[in-house]
Structures are given as structure tokens and as C-alpha cells.
Design a protein around this motif. Structure first.
Motif, PDB file in Angstrom:
ATOM      1  N   ALA A 323      34.483  -7.001 -84.463  1.00 27.12           N
ATOM      2  CA  ALA A 323      33.550  -6.577 -83.418  1.00 27.12           C
ATOM      3  C   ALA A 323      34.696  -5.358 -83.346  1.00 27.12           C
ATOM      4  O   ALA A 323      33.479  -3.841 -82.486  1.00 27.12           O
ATOM      5  N   ARG A 324      35.226  -5.005 -83.240  1.00 26.13           N
ATOM      6  CA  ARG A 324      36.265  -4.467 -82.299  1.00 26.13           C
ATOM      7  C   ARG A 324      36.999  -3.185 -83.452  1.00 26.13           C
ATOM      8  O   ARG A 324      37.535  -2.301 -82.896  1.00 26.13           O
ATOM      9  N   LYS A 325      36.665  -3.451 -84.687  1.00 21.91           N
ATOM     10  CA  LYS A 325      37.301  -2.274 -85.651  1.00 21.91           C
ATOM     11  C   LYS A 325      37.206  -0.799 -85.559  1.00 21.91           C
ATOM     12  O   LYS A 325      37.579  -0.298 -85.720  1.00 21.91           O
ATOM     13  N   TYR A 326      35.620  -0.801 -84.901  1.00 20.66           N
ATOM     14  CA  TYR A 326      35.099   1.241 -84.732  1.00 20.66           C
ATOM     15  C   TYR A 326      35.796   1.046 -83.315  1.00 20.66           C
ATOM     16  O   TYR A 326      36.547   2.613 -83.983  1.00 20.66           O
ATOM     17  N   ALA A 327      36.336   0.915 -82.726  1.00 17.20           N
ATOM     18  CA  ALA A 327      36.640   0.958 -81.481  1.00 17.20           C
ATOM     19  C   ALA A 327      38.207   1.027 -80.981  1.00 17.20           C
ATOM     20  O   ALA A 327      38.408   2.315 -80.652  1.00 17.20           O
ATOM     21  N   HIS A 328      39.034   0.275 -81.952  1.00 18.14           N
ATOM     22  CA  HIS A 328      40.102   0.171 -82.306  1.00 18.14           C
ATOM     23  C   HIS A 328      40.635   2.036 -83.520  1.00 18.14           C
ATOM     24  O   HIS A 328      41.520   2.846 -82.952  1.00 18.14           O
ATOM     25  N   GLU A 329      39.968   1.446 -84.585  1.00 17.99           N
ATOM     26  CA  GLU A 329      40.401   3.071 -85.232  1.00 17.99           C
ATOM     27  C   GLU A 329      39.706   4.159 -84.547  1.00 17.99           C
ATOM     28  O   GLU A 329      40.907   5.101 -84.769  1.00 17.99           O
ATOM     29  N   SER A 330      39.016   3.997 -84.068  1.00 19.69           N
ATOM     30  CA  SER A 330      38.893   5.694 -83.815  1.00 19.69           C
ATOM     31  C   SER A 330      40.064   5.786 -82.831  1.00 19.69           C
ATOM     32  O   SER A 330      39.916   7.199 -82.264  1.00 19.69           O
ATOM     33  N   THR A 331      40.851   5.469 -81.954  1.00 22.26           N
ATOM     34  CA  THR A 331      41.474   5.909 -81.319  1.00 22.26           C
ATOM     35  C   THR A 331      43.039   5.435 -81.665  1.00 22.26           C
ATOM     36  O   THR A 331      43.755   5.387 -80.787  1.00 22.26           O
ATOM     37  N   CYS A 332      43.541   4.926 -82.518  1.00 19.22           N
ATOM     38  CA  CYS A 332      44.728   4.114 -82.952  1.00 19.22           C
ATOM     39  C   CYS A 332      45.061   5.825 -83.178  1.00 19.22           C
ATOM     40  O   CYS A 332      45.226   6.164 -83.730  1.00 19.22           O
ATOM     41  N   GLU A 333      46.477   5.372 -83.194  1.00 18.74           N
ATOM     42  CA  GLU A 333      47.365   6.213 -82.890  1.00 18.74           C
ATOM     43  C   GLU A 333      47.639   6.704 -84.256  1.00 18.74           C
ATOM     44  O   GLU A 333      48.677   8.195 -84.469  1.00 18.74           O
ATOM     45  N   TYR A 334      47.360   5.944 -85.125  1.00 20.91           N
ATOM     46  CA  TYR A 334      48.081   5.647 -86.781  1.00 20.91           C
ATOM     47  C   TYR A 334      47.106   6.929 -87.707  1.00 20.91           C
ATOM     48  O   TYR A 334      47.000   7.096 -88.601  1.00 20.91           O
ATOM     49  N   ALA A 335      45.816   7.338 -86.843  1.00 25.97           N
ATOM     50  CA  ALA A 335      44.822   8.018 -87.785  1.00 25.97           C
ATOM     51  C   ALA A 335      45.182   9.521 -88.297  1.00 25.97           C
ATOM     52  O   ALA A 335      44.610   9.168 -89.099  1.00 25.97           O
ATOM     53  N   ASN A 336      45.822  10.407 -87.432  1.00 25.83           N
ATOM     54  CA  ASN A 336      46.146  11.029 -87.812  1.00 25.83           C
ATOM     55  C   ASN A 336      47.707  11.045 -88.766  1.00 25.83           C
ATOM     56  O   ASN A 336      48.769  12.062 -88.269  1.00 25.83           O
TER      57      ASN A 336
END
Length: 336
Positions: A323-336
């Protein structure tokens, strides 16, 4: 709008919530048009007419509580213009700022040809039209925004447990329960949608395939070995699930293009399929001990199951609840 979304519209009316800012308005004056659309005293100064039907908001409804304190406008007060000749810090002192905020203030009167924009979530069902300077306020609280179930806010409507329905992708692991009018919105962004469709594709392929191998015939509930046993797979599954398992088996990639008959593999120890084993997620709190042949099925749906970040190959090692997948990945420091 009343016929399209009767449940949500009735909730706004019965609970006394403003559809623009979603704050309660029972103890403060509110304004209505001849069609019964209502806004609170905080949002009314920003509208020339009704945001729904453009009719004049000329019906004032006073609160039932006669001794209620006078309404206060909670929007930030604009700072006065500064002269470029003044060479002092731009920020006022704390006392000056607080004094200014306590004074009575109203925004400027909107013009008759006021431009109202649709909410960014209008494609999901939101009917509210707002001026540009109220967009962030409304959309941050909009009841049609995606992922509302995972990111609750104090202004969100509260629903009884009996009013909630399950997501279509429950079989794939989704545990979200939401109200019927939000079900289609949630399912468009459900993180289990791809997994559910992948399993369906495999099931459809299994149903349409012509299986000539005798290994798939016989009692559908008989426990059989995976054909990749020689590579290390020790899973025993009912015969009816054999094809589905082998399509997803982790040892399938070890199968070479050459003829494996030339190689002799050591015999694997016979494991009791009815033996109770610990769940993989027991370290997270799961106390269920499924039978060995059902261990994989249980672990895929376990309430204590953790998932890896989609950016794990970029360096992220965080594990979190689904359930926390979207909340984490939208702010993940490795996303960029």
C-alpha cells in the motif's frame, strides 16, 4: 450532477461541507443559489456566480447557533506593496505580520466575466469549477484525486464500513476497500492491475492451449513435480496448476538450448508436501504456517508481504508494504 453522483452530493449537503475547500460550514454563514448549490463564506468572495450553474449566490443561510463567533477569513492576507527606495529586509517583523493577519480582510470582488477552470480531476468525475488562485487548495483535497485511499487527509469524507466495496484486483493482492463511486478511479491507478492482467493472460493462454503432453493429464488435484526439478525447483503443485507454475518458474531461465539428456543431475530429496513450513514473511510478524505445497500461494497474498522499490536497480534498497508503493516511489531519491 445530482443524478450522476447522488451519494457524494448528498454527503456534502447532509454533513455541511463546502464542495470547494471541503471544510465544514454549519457554524458559519453560507451562500446558495436558486438551484440549491452551496458554498461557504470563505470561498464565496472568490466567485461572481455559482461555480456549478453560474446563477447568483444571493441566498444567505445563517448558522443555527445564534451565539457563534463572527466568521473569520482564513486566507492569507496580501502584504502591502513596498517601495524600491526602502533598503531593508523584505520580510516584515513577526509582530507586524501577526497584527496584519488579525485584521479584517476580504479579497477583491470578482468581475462578471470571471474565468473559472475545471478541476484537474474532472476526467475522473469532479464537477467543481474554480478560479486559478483556488486550484491548489481544492485539488489537494478533491475527493476524486487518485490514491486518496493511500494518502488520507483530515478533510476527506468518512464512510461506514458497510458502504465499502472491494477492488476488482483483490485476487492479485489488493486490500483497498472504497466507496462504489470511487471504485473505478482507484482501479485505474491500482498497483495490482498489471499483476492481475498478467495472471489473466496466462490463464487465458492455458485455456486456449492444446496440451498433448500426458504429464498434464490425469487427476487435476494430484501433486506433481515441476518439469524444472532437475535445475533445482522443489515446488509440488496440483496438476491443474502445473502449466501456470512452469510459465513463471524461477528456474525456467536455467533451461539451456542443448540436449539435457547428456547430463546426469543428482536426485533431489523427497519433501513432504503436507509438512507445515514457516511463511517467508515470518520475520515481519506473520505467524501462519502453511503446508509446503501452499506456501507460495500464501506468501503471494500474505498481509505481511513486503515489496521492493521499482528503482532497486538504481540503488534503492527500501522494502515497504504494498500500500505504500506509490507514496514511496513518487518521492524516491533514486527516481531521477
Amino acid at each position: 450532477m445530482d443524478t450522476l453522483y447522488p451519494n457524494l452530493y448528498d454527503r456534502f449537503k447532509t454533513e455541511g461541507l463546502c464542495p470547494i475547500c471541503l471544510m465544514e460550514m454549519e457554524l458559519t454563514p453560507r451562500y446558495s443559489c436558486i438551484n440549491g448549490h452551496t458554498v461557504c463564506h470563505r470561498c464565496k468572495p472568490y466567485y461572481y456566480g455559482c461555480p456549478t450553474c453560474k446563477a447568483p449566490l444571493n441566498v444567505e443561510i445563517l448558522p443555527l447557533q445564534t451565539d457563534a463567533p463572527p466568521p473569520t477569513h482564513y486566507m492569507p492576507h496580501p502584504l502591502p506593496p513596498r517601495s524600491y527606495d526602502v533598503h531593508s529586509p523584505s520580510a516584515p517583523s513577526m509582530n507586524d505580520f501577526l497584527d496584519r493577519e488579525k485584521r479584517a480582510w476580504e479579497p477583491s470582488v470578482p468581475s462578471e466575466n470571471q474565468q473559472l477552470e475545471s478541476c484537474s480531476y474532472s476526467h475522473l468525475g469532479c464537477w467543481v469549477k474554480i478560479p486559478e488562485h483556488l486550484r491548489v487548495l481544492h485539488e489537494s483535497r478533491c475527493q476524486f484525486r487518485p490514491h486518496l485511499e493511500e494518502e488520507h487527509m483530515p478533510t476527506d469524507l468518512h464512510h461506514g464500513h458497510e458502504d465499502l466495496v472491494e477492488c476488482t484486483y483483490t485476487a492479485a493482492g489488493c486490500r483497498v476497500r472504497t466507496v462504489p463511486w470511487r471504485r473505478s478511479i482507484h482501479e485505474k491507478f491500482c498497483i495490482y492491475k498489471d499483476k492481475f492482467e498478467a495472471v489473466n493472460d496466462i490463464s487465458d493462454g492455458l485455456a486456449s492451449a492444446t496440451i498433448a503432453d500426458n504429464d498434464y493429464g490425469g487427476d487435476p488435484d494430484e501433486l506433481v513435480q515441476c518439469k524444472f526439478e532437475r535445475y533445482g525447483c522443489m515446488v509440488r503443485m496440483p496438476r491443474r496448476r502445473k502449466y501456470m507454475h512452469e510459465e513463471k518458474c524461477n528456474y525456467k531461465s536455467h533451461q539451456g538450448d542443448g540436449n539435457d539428456e547428456f547430463f546426469v543431475y543428482p536426485a533431489q530429496p523427497e519433501l513432504d508436501p503436507d509438512e507445515q513450513v514457516e511463511c517467508r514473511w515470518s520475520v515481519n510478524g506473520c505467524r501462519v504456517r502453511p503446508k509446503r505445497y501452499r506456501a507460495q500461494i500464501h506468501e503471494d497474498k500474505c498481509n505481511y508481504r513486503m515489496e521492493e522499490c521499482a528503482y532497486k536497480y538504481y540503488g534503492c534498497s527500501v522494502m515497504f508494504m504494498p500500500a505504500r508503493k506509490y507514496a514511496h516511489e513518487s518521492t524516491c531519491e533514486y527516481a531521477n
